[in-house]
Design a protein around this motif. Structure first.
Motif, PDB file in Angstrom:
ATOM      1  N   ARG A  54      44.088  42.939  12.644  1.00 43.16           N
ATOM      2  CA  ARG A  54      43.484  42.620  13.946  1.00 43.16           C
ATOM      3  C   ARG A  54      44.338  43.166  15.087  1.00 43.16           C
ATOM      4  O   ARG A  54      43.841  43.830  16.004  1.00 43.16           O
ATOM      5  N   ASP A  55      45.638  42.914  15.047  1.00 43.23           N
ATOM      6  CA  ASP A  55      46.526  43.392  16.105  1.00 43.23           C
ATOM      7  C   ASP A  55      46.563  44.913  16.140  1.00 43.23           C
ATOM      8  O   ASP A  55      46.563  45.525  17.213  1.00 43.23           O
ATOM      9  N   ILE A  57      44.255  47.107  15.221  1.00 48.79           N
ATOM     10  CA  ILE A  57      43.025  47.658  15.787  1.00 48.79           C
ATOM     11  C   ILE A  57      42.939  47.376  17.282  1.00 48.79           C
ATOM     12  O   ILE A  57      42.646  48.260  18.086  1.00 48.79           O
ATOM     13  N   HIS A  58      43.225  46.143  17.681  1.00 51.11           N
ATOM     14  CA  HIS A  58      43.090  45.791  19.092  1.00 51.11           C
ATOM     15  C   HIS A  58      44.131  46.492  19.961  1.00 51.11           C
ATOM     16  O   HIS A  58      43.842  46.850  21.102  1.00 51.11           O
ATOM     17  N   ASN A  59      45.327  46.687  19.442  1.00 55.40           N
ATOM     18  CA  ASN A  59      46.355  47.359  20.229  1.00 55.40           C
ATOM     19  C   ASN A  59      46.049  48.833  20.432  1.00 55.40           C
ATOM     20  O   ASN A  59      46.378  49.410  21.469  1.00 55.40           O
ATOM     21  N   ALA A  62      41.575  48.765  21.745  1.00 57.39           N
ATOM     22  CA  ALA A  62      41.078  47.729  22.643  1.00 57.39           C
ATOM     23  C   ALA A  62      40.086  46.828  21.919  1.00 57.39           C
ATOM     24  O   ALA A  62      40.394  46.316  20.861  1.00 57.39           O
ATOM     25  N   GLN A  63      38.890  46.671  22.452  1.00 58.26           N
ATOM     26  CA  GLN A  63      37.912  45.761  21.860  1.00 58.26           C
ATOM     27  C   GLN A  63      36.839  46.492  21.064  1.00 58.26           C
ATOM     28  O   GLN A  63      35.765  45.933  20.808  1.00 58.26           O
ATOM     29  N   GLN A  64      37.100  47.709  20.674  1.00 59.18           N
ATOM     30  CA  GLN A  64      36.116  48.453  19.888  1.00 59.18           C
ATOM     31  C   GLN A  64      35.844  47.713  18.582  1.00 59.18           C
ATOM     32  O   GLN A  64      36.773  47.417  17.830  1.00 59.18           O
ATOM     33  N   PRO A  65      34.580  47.386  18.290  1.00 56.95           N
ATOM     34  CA  PRO A  65      34.271  46.626  17.068  1.00 56.95           C
ATOM     35  C   PRO A  65      34.407  47.474  15.814  1.00 56.95           C
ATOM     36  O   PRO A  65      34.063  48.658  15.805  1.00 56.95           O
ATOM     37  N   ILE A 205      35.666  41.491  11.744  1.00 54.34           N
ATOM     38  CA  ILE A 205      37.063  41.058  11.675  1.00 54.34           C
ATOM     39  C   ILE A 205      37.148  39.547  11.489  1.00 54.34           C
ATOM     40  O   ILE A 205      37.981  39.049  10.720  1.00 54.34           O
TER      41      ILE A 205
END
Length: 245
Positions: A54-55, A57-59, A62-65, A205
């Motif tokens: 999760r970290d 992908i988000h880092n 951003a918020q791309q699913p 996720i």
């Protein structure tokens, strides 16, 4: 790792895209190694290490699913046996081929490599396979890895009831033949790679968090043990793909 690149390329063929990311658990508890396509096509040698998928992908995105799929691939060394023995399946001739299965309990989790795969394959949405490369000498390892070397044995066809520390194998009469689970031969099944890839559920996720919690539940022994290493098996591959497109 010898076959990692050919596996990556075949994942791309089946998924129909190359913008996916592959994650594997590290030996450190709850940590993951993250690999992306740009890493593999660059000259960089440093592996990106993330605390969680999760970290990671988000880092980076951003918020791309993303959707995630979980797979379990356990590679096994294949021996070429030039002589028959008392453990040779009835009616088989030499040479034949076999891979030893590990039923010795892990000192931290209390369950064996084989039982770990069996338990993992029982989780809804997961798929697990032994991978038996048909290579038998050092020259083959020094050469270019070939996807055609690989025989994927569907672990769901393995007999139940095998106990800890028993001696069992995956056996092949010929390099292209149907596998048998031995000592008492039970016919196994080879699984095609595209079938293997497509049989895994696609999870968000949040759904993947629940999946990992369920996986840890079945892989962690009932008794209390101070587990220092990651209880998630190193045979685990997680592939993340963007949800759009």
């Amino acid at each position: 790792m010898f076959y990692f690149f050919v596996l990556r390329d075949h994942f791309a063929q089946v998924l129909g895209r190359d913008d996916f990311h592959i994650f594997k658990p590290s030996t450190r508890r709850e940590n993951w190694y993250g690999f992306d396509q740009s890493y593999f096509t660059s000259a960089e040698t440093t592996v990106i290490v993330a605390t969680t998928i999760r970290d990671y992908i988000h880092n980076r995105f951003a918020q791309q699913p993303f959707f995630l799929r979980a797979y379990f691939l356990r590679f096994k060394v294949v021996e070429k046996l030039a002589r028959r023995s008392k453990t040779t399946p009835l009616g088989w001739t030499a040479p034949y081929y076999r891979s030893a299965l590990s039923l010795e309990p892990n000192k931290e989790t209390g369950i064996s490599q084989h039982e770990t795969l069996m338990r993992a394959s029982s989780i809804k949405g997961a798929t697990a396979s032994y991978v038996c490369p048909m290579i038998f000498d050092e020259d083959a390892v020094r050469g270019r890895p070939q996807f055609s070397d690989l025989r994927m044995v569907d672990i769901s066809t393995a007999p139940s009831g095998w106990t800890t520390n028993e001696n069992h194998h995956i056996c092949f009469q010929d390099t292209d033949s149907t596998p048998s689970w031995c000592s008492d031969p039970v016919e196994g099944k080879l699984i095609e790679f595209d079938t293997f890839v497509n049989s895994s559920a696609s999870l968000s996720i949040d759904e993947f968090d629940l999946y990992v919690a369920r996986l840890l539940q079945v892989l962690t022994p009932k008794r209390e043990i101070d587990i220092k290493e990651n209880p998630l098996p190193m045979s685990m591959f997680v592939i993340a793909t963007p949800s759009e497109g």
